[in-house]
Design an enzyme around this catalytic site. Structure first.
Site: not given
Length: 192
Positions: A26, A48, A56
């Protein structure tokens, strides 16, 4: 003070992306890279919001399922969700099953559709780009909010969005490449 770290591949990266895996992928290919289009912005906004309070990597590992259940972040299709759709999502173990976050995704899709009569989601978010972007050298210098993320949060709430606090909006701005989020010395700095 943690600055960029050298990975086993000899490449300097932000410390959170030091080892191989989904986080590094990512970091290396997407984080801080400009995207365009309503669906791309709605996806990042939704991810988010789902990340709030979680790692994450959890969200990245569930991303394909989230894309599937939210119809690749087609705002019109999500805006049409009803209670039965939300109940179906609450039963889907492949995603984060948090009623408030699922409801926020639907609310935000409806607000996104409503923004089409004005400037649209992408233009609205871009209008909050900082005049003086940060250039942190260490993780200690990295911010988690900014005057711009606070203002964006306030404006999105005014426009009917949910789960759009200042910290979440700062992370959104980083993810979308509204400013370069990479540490000075990271190989991705100034390349996105």
């Amino acid at each position: 003070m943690a600055g960029p770290i050298l990975g086993e591949d000899g490449v300097a990266r932000c410390p959170w992306a030091g080892g191989p895996g989904v986080m590094r992928d990512y970091h290396d290919t997407e984080w801080g890279t400009h995207v365009s289009g309503e669906a791309a912005y709605l996806e990042r906004l939704t991810l988010e919001a789902f990340q709030s309070g979680l790692s994450w990597s959890t969200i990245l590992n569930k991303r394909e399922a989230l894309r599937e259940v939210f119809h690749h972040f087609d705002a019109d299709r999500i805006a049409a969700f009803d209670e039965a759709d939300e109940a179906r999502l609450m039963a889907d173990a492949r995603i984060v099953r948090n009623r408030a976050k699922i409801s926020a995704a639907v609310v935000n899709a409806r607000a996104t559709v409503a923004l089409r009569d004005a400037e649209g989601l992408e233009a609205l978010v871009l209008s909050f780009a900082p005049a003086s972007p940060p250039a942190p050298r260490t993780t200690e210098e990295m911010e988690t909010t900014s005057p711009e993320s606070k203002a964006l949060s306030k404006e999105l709430k005014r426009r009917g969005f949910a789960f759009v606090g200042p910290t979440t909006m700062f992370a959104l701005m980083e993810a979308l490449g509204i400013f370069d989020p990479h540490l000075v010395g990271c190989f991705r700095r100034a390349t996105a």
